[in-house]
Design a protein around this motif. Structure first.
Motif, PDB file in Angstrom:
ATOM      1  N   PHE A  68       0.841  -1.203   0.000  1.00  0.00           N
ATOM      2  CA  PHE A  68       0.000   0.000   0.000  1.00  0.00           C
ATOM      3  C   PHE A  68       0.877   1.255   0.000  1.00  0.00           C
ATOM      4  CE2 PHE A  68      -1.857   3.405   2.621  1.00  0.00           C
ATOM      5  CZ  PHE A  68      -2.940   3.761   1.818  1.00  0.00           C
ATOM      6  N   VAL A  69       1.916   1.255   0.840  1.00  0.00           N
ATOM      7  CA  VAL A  69       2.815   2.409   0.924  1.00  0.00           C
ATOM      8  C   VAL A  69       3.565   2.592  -0.402  1.00  0.00           C
ATOM      9  CG1 VAL A  69       4.878   3.328   2.036  1.00  0.00           C
ATOM     10  CG2 VAL A  69       3.076   2.299   3.421  1.00  0.00           C
ATOM     11  N   LEU A  70       4.030   1.489  -1.009  1.00  0.00           N
ATOM     12  CA  LEU A  70       4.714   1.579  -2.297  1.00  0.00           C
ATOM     13  C   LEU A  70       3.802   2.194  -3.351  1.00  0.00           C
ATOM     14  CD1 LEU A  70       6.593  -1.847  -2.513  1.00  0.00           C
ATOM     15  CD2 LEU A  70       7.638   0.408  -2.367  1.00  0.00           C
ATOM     16  N   GLU A  71       2.549   1.747  -3.358  1.00  0.00           N
ATOM     17  CA  GLU A  71       1.582   2.285  -4.314  1.00  0.00           C
ATOM     18  C   GLU A  71       1.324   3.766  -4.042  1.00  0.00           C
ATOM     19  OE1 GLU A  71      -2.606   0.797  -6.191  1.00  0.00           O
ATOM     20  OE2 GLU A  71      -2.431   0.755  -4.018  1.00  0.00           O
ATOM     21  N   LYS A  72       1.205   4.123  -2.774  1.00  0.00           N
ATOM     22  CA  LYS A  72       0.960   5.520  -2.399  1.00  0.00           C
ATOM     23  C   LYS A  72       2.129   6.402  -2.838  1.00  0.00           C
ATOM     24  CE  LYS A  72      -2.066   6.688  -0.221  1.00  0.00           C
ATOM     25  NZ  LYS A  72      -3.397   7.227  -0.640  1.00  0.00           N
ATOM     26  N   ALA A  74       4.129   5.836  -5.313  1.00  0.00           N
ATOM     27  CA  ALA A  74       4.085   5.942  -6.769  1.00  0.00           C
ATOM     28  C   ALA A  74       3.059   6.980  -7.213  1.00  0.00           C
ATOM     29  CB  ALA A  74       3.753   4.585  -7.385  1.00  0.00           C
ATOM     30  N   ILE A  75       1.901   6.994  -6.539  1.00  0.00           N
ATOM     31  CA  ILE A  75       0.852   7.970  -6.865  1.00  0.00           C
ATOM     32  C   ILE A  75       1.331   9.378  -6.552  1.00  0.00           C
ATOM     33  CG2 ILE A  75      -1.471   8.775  -6.269  1.00  0.00           C
ATOM     34  CD1 ILE A  75      -2.193   5.836  -5.742  1.00  0.00           C
ATOM     35  N   LEU A  76       1.939   9.577  -5.368  1.00  0.00           N
ATOM     36  CA  LEU A  76       2.418  10.900  -4.975  1.00  0.00           C
ATOM     37  C   LEU A  76       3.499  11.396  -5.922  1.00  0.00           C
ATOM     38  CD1 LEU A  76       2.572  10.461  -1.094  1.00  0.00           C
ATOM     39  CD2 LEU A  76       0.926  11.832  -2.394  1.00  0.00           C
ATOM     40  N   ARG A  77       4.392  10.506  -6.319  1.00  0.00           N
ATOM     41  CA  ARG A  77       5.461  10.883  -7.250  1.00  0.00           C
ATOM     42  C   ARG A  77       4.866  11.322  -8.577  1.00  0.00           C
ATOM     43  NH1 ARG A  77       8.181   8.367 -11.320  1.00  0.00           N
ATOM     44  NH2 ARG A  77      10.322   9.001 -11.702  1.00  0.00           N
ATOM     45  N   HIS A  78       3.858  10.583  -9.055  1.00  0.00           N
ATOM     46  CA  HIS A  78       3.214  10.926 -10.322  1.00  0.00           C
ATOM     47  C   HIS A  78       2.505  12.274 -10.220  1.00  0.00           C
ATOM     48  CE1 HIS A  78       1.064  10.378 -14.095  1.00  0.00           C
ATOM     49  NE2 HIS A  78      -0.074  10.631 -13.466  1.00  0.00           N
ATOM     50  N   SER A  79       1.793  12.507  -9.093  1.00  0.00           N
ATOM     51  CA  SER A  79       1.069  13.761  -8.907  1.00  0.00           C
ATOM     52  C   SER A  79       2.035  14.942  -8.854  1.00  0.00           C
ATOM     53  CB  SER A  79       0.253  13.701  -7.612  1.00  0.00           C
ATOM     54  OG  SER A  79      -0.698  12.664  -7.669  1.00  0.00           O
ATOM     55  N   HIS A  80       3.160  14.760  -8.165  1.00  0.00           N
ATOM     56  CA  HIS A  80       4.157  15.836  -8.047  1.00  0.00           C
ATOM     57  C   HIS A  80       4.781  16.145  -9.408  1.00  0.00           C
ATOM     58  CE1 HIS A  80       7.281  18.333  -6.336  1.00  0.00           C
ATOM     59  NE2 HIS A  80       8.187  17.620  -6.988  1.00  0.00           N
ATOM     60  N   HIS A  81       5.001  15.088 -10.189  1.00  0.00           N
ATOM     61  CA  HIS A  81       5.647  15.256 -11.496  1.00  0.00           C
ATOM     62  C   HIS A  81       4.792  16.121 -12.422  1.00  0.00           C
ATOM     63  CE1 HIS A  81       8.087  14.320 -14.997  1.00  0.00           C
ATOM     64  NE2 HIS A  81       6.991  13.923 -15.633  1.00  0.00           N
ATOM     65  N   HIS A  82       3.441  15.980 -12.316  1.00  0.00           N
ATOM     66  CA  HIS A  82       2.552  16.697 -13.224  1.00  0.00           C
ATOM     67  C   HIS A  82       1.917  17.927 -12.577  1.00  0.00           C
ATOM     68  CE1 HIS A  82       2.790  13.792 -16.469  1.00  0.00           C
ATOM     69  NE2 HIS A  82       2.584  12.824 -15.604  1.00  0.00           N
ATOM     70  N   GLU A  83       2.327  18.243 -11.342  1.00  0.00           N
ATOM     71  CA  GLU A  83       1.697  19.336 -10.613  1.00  0.00           C
ATOM     72  C   GLU A  83       1.920  20.669 -11.318  1.00  0.00           C
ATOM     73  OE1 GLU A  83       3.303  20.045  -6.723  1.00  0.00           O
ATOM     74  OE2 GLU A  83       1.325  20.431  -5.910  1.00  0.00           O
ATOM     75  N   GLY A  84       0.818  21.374 -11.602  1.00  0.00           N
ATOM     76  CA  GLY A  84       0.912  22.715 -12.165  1.00  0.00           C
ATOM     77  C   GLY A  84       1.340  22.769 -13.611  1.00  0.00           C
ATOM     78  N   ASP A  85       1.264  21.649 -14.358  1.00  0.00           N
ATOM     79  CA  ASP A  85       1.678  21.725 -15.752  1.00  0.00           C
ATOM     80  C   ASP A  85       0.549  22.174 -16.667  1.00  0.00           C
ATOM     81  OD1 ASP A  85       0.091  19.499 -15.832  1.00  0.00           O
ATOM     82  OD2 ASP A  85       1.637  18.108 -16.521  1.00  0.00           O
ATOM     83  N   GLY A  86      -0.666  22.338 -16.098  1.00  0.00           N
ATOM     84  CA  GLY A  86      -1.764  22.901 -16.856  1.00  0.00           C
ATOM     85  C   GLY A  86      -2.427  21.944 -17.819  1.00  0.00           C
ATOM     86  N   HIS A  87      -2.071  20.658 -17.738  1.00  0.00           N
ATOM     87  CA  HIS A  87      -2.661  19.681 -18.650  1.00  0.00           C
ATOM     88  C   HIS A  87      -3.620  18.776 -17.903  1.00  0.00           C
ATOM     89  CE1 HIS A  87      -0.047  20.795 -21.951  1.00  0.00           C
ATOM     90  NE2 HIS A  87       0.979  20.743 -21.124  1.00  0.00           N
ATOM     91  N   HIS A  88      -4.575  18.251 -18.657  1.00  0.00           N
ATOM     92  CA  HIS A  88      -5.518  17.297 -18.080  1.00  0.00           C
ATOM     93  C   HIS A  88      -4.972  15.891 -18.310  1.00  0.00           C
ATOM     94  CE1 HIS A  88      -9.313  15.812 -16.617  1.00  0.00           C
ATOM     95  NE2 HIS A  88      -9.470  15.063 -17.700  1.00  0.00           N
ATOM     96  N   LYS A 100       1.680   1.156 -12.085  1.00  0.00           N
ATOM     97  CA  LYS A 100       2.277   0.899 -10.783  1.00  0.00           C
ATOM     98  C   LYS A 100       2.089  -0.552 -10.352  1.00  0.00           C
ATOM     99  CE  LYS A 100      -1.730   3.206  -8.702  1.00  0.00           C
ATOM    100  NZ  LYS A 100      -2.520   2.033  -8.433  1.00  0.00           N
ATOM    101  N   SER A 101       1.008  -1.196 -10.805  1.00  0.00           N
ATOM    102  CA  SER A 101       0.818  -2.607 -10.468  1.00  0.00           C
ATOM    103  C   SER A 101       1.873  -3.463 -11.147  1.00  0.00           C
ATOM    104  CB  SER A 101      -0.588  -3.068 -10.877  1.00  0.00           C
ATOM    105  OG  SER A 101      -0.743  -3.057 -12.285  1.00  0.00           O
ATOM    106  N   SER A 209      -6.573  -4.758  -5.156  1.00  0.00           N
ATOM    107  CA  SER A 209      -6.521  -3.299  -5.143  1.00  0.00           C
ATOM    108  C   SER A 209      -6.429  -2.683  -6.536  1.00  0.00           C
ATOM    109  CB  SER A 209      -5.322  -2.824  -4.310  1.00  0.00           C
ATOM    110  OG  SER A 209      -5.147  -1.429  -4.408  1.00  0.00           O
ATOM    111  N   ASP A 210      -5.724  -3.344  -7.467  1.00  0.00           N
ATOM    112  CA  ASP A 210      -5.483  -2.744  -8.771  1.00  0.00           C
ATOM    113  C   ASP A 210      -6.270  -3.399  -9.908  1.00  0.00           C
ATOM    114  OD1 ASP A 210      -3.562  -0.643  -8.222  1.00  0.00           O
ATOM    115  OD2 ASP A 210      -2.221  -2.243  -7.602  1.00  0.00           O
ATOM    116  N   LEU A 211      -6.242  -4.721  -9.973  1.00  0.00           N
ATOM    117  CA  LEU A 211      -6.833  -5.389 -11.133  1.00  0.00           C
ATOM    118  C   LEU A 211      -8.353  -5.494 -11.037  1.00  0.00           C
ATOM    119  CD1 LEU A 211      -4.194  -8.207 -11.742  1.00  0.00           C
ATOM    120  CD2 LEU A 211      -4.248  -5.860 -12.592  1.00  0.00           C
TER     121      LEU A 211
END
Length: 245
Positions: A68-72, A74-88, A100-101, A209-211
């Motif tokens: 769960f922590v590994l997945e979290k 990965a999600i946080l890293r992805h969100s930070h990477h795209h934060e404020g780039d103005g794209h959907h 991530k799975s 959790s994923d599939l």
């Protein structure tokens, strides 16, 4: 090494030819294989080993929380990477959710292969003929599981070559487990139940959790009936192999 390469290559042949055109549908088969391998094969083997039951359940809980922590992360890293780039990122986010799975299944598979190496080493130390039979039995068990892994990796956006190479690298953990088992079997054998439980926690977490949530997004009767059938087929394959070996 032969057992690992044989199972990976055999699974790749099925996954990249017969199953490659129906990856999304085959995710259901993967769920059945992963849950059955964990709940009907690996976990019973761990709990029948004589290891402390409470410690094994604690390892299972710790494994679920760790994935769960590994997945979290990965999600946080992805969100930070795209934060404020103005794209959907709706479509890309869905791909990342599947992606991530893929990395988590490789981690669980590496741990599982490590225990296989220890088991093969133990069998060879007892009797060379028993070692060969054990290695063949592990190949037979691993092929359906590796097919499930390949399906998850393809669904996660891995190319065929990348999926094969990473799975092959994970199979080398069996060599590491074999060497460790050969030189320190008295101490290493006590770790086998715990490694089996930790690896199983990864397979269970990924499936549930994923599939399964991916499958639930296609909730029509037309989609649901094949999903249930393929899950049961995956369970049946593992049960048949467990009975045969």
């Amino acid at each position: 090494m032969i057992a690992g390469v044989a199972s990976i290559t055999g699974a790749a042949v099925f996954s990249f030819t017969l199953l490659s055109k129906v990856v999304e549908r085959m995710v259901s088969l993967s769920v059945g294989i992963m849950l059955a391998t964990s709940l009907l094969h690996a976990l019973p083997e761990a709990f029948e080993s004589g290891a402390d039951t409470r410690s094994l359940f604690a390892t299972l809980l710790g494994g679920l929380l760790a994935f769960f922590v590994l997945e979290k992360l990965a999600i946080l890293r992805h969100s930070h990477h795209h934060e404020g780039d103005g794209h959907h990122h709706a479509h890309g986010h869905d791909a990342h959710q599947a992606g991530k799975s893929g990395w988590m299944i490789l981690l669980g598979d590496a741990m599982h292969n490590f225990t296989d190496g220890i088991l093969i080493a133990a069998a060879f130390l007892a009797n060379p003929e028993l070692g060969i039979v054990t290695a063949l039995a592990i190949v037979a068990h691993e092929i359906p599981q590796e097919i499930g892994d390949f399906i998850v990796l393809l669904n996660a956006g891995f190319s065929r070559l990348r999926a094969y190479v990473f799975n092959l690298l994970c199979s080398l953990m069996a060599v590491a487990g074999g060497l460790l088992g050969y030189f320190t079997l008295d101490k290493a054998s006590g770790l086998i139940p715990y490694v089996l439980v930790f690896a199983s926690s990864g397979f269970i977490y990924i499936a549930v959790s994923d599939l399964m949530p991916q499958m639930q997004r296609r909730a029509t009767v037309k989609e649901s009936v094949p999903q249930v059938f393929l899950i049961l087929l995956g369970v049946g394959i593992v049960l048949a192999l467990n009975h045969a070996y």
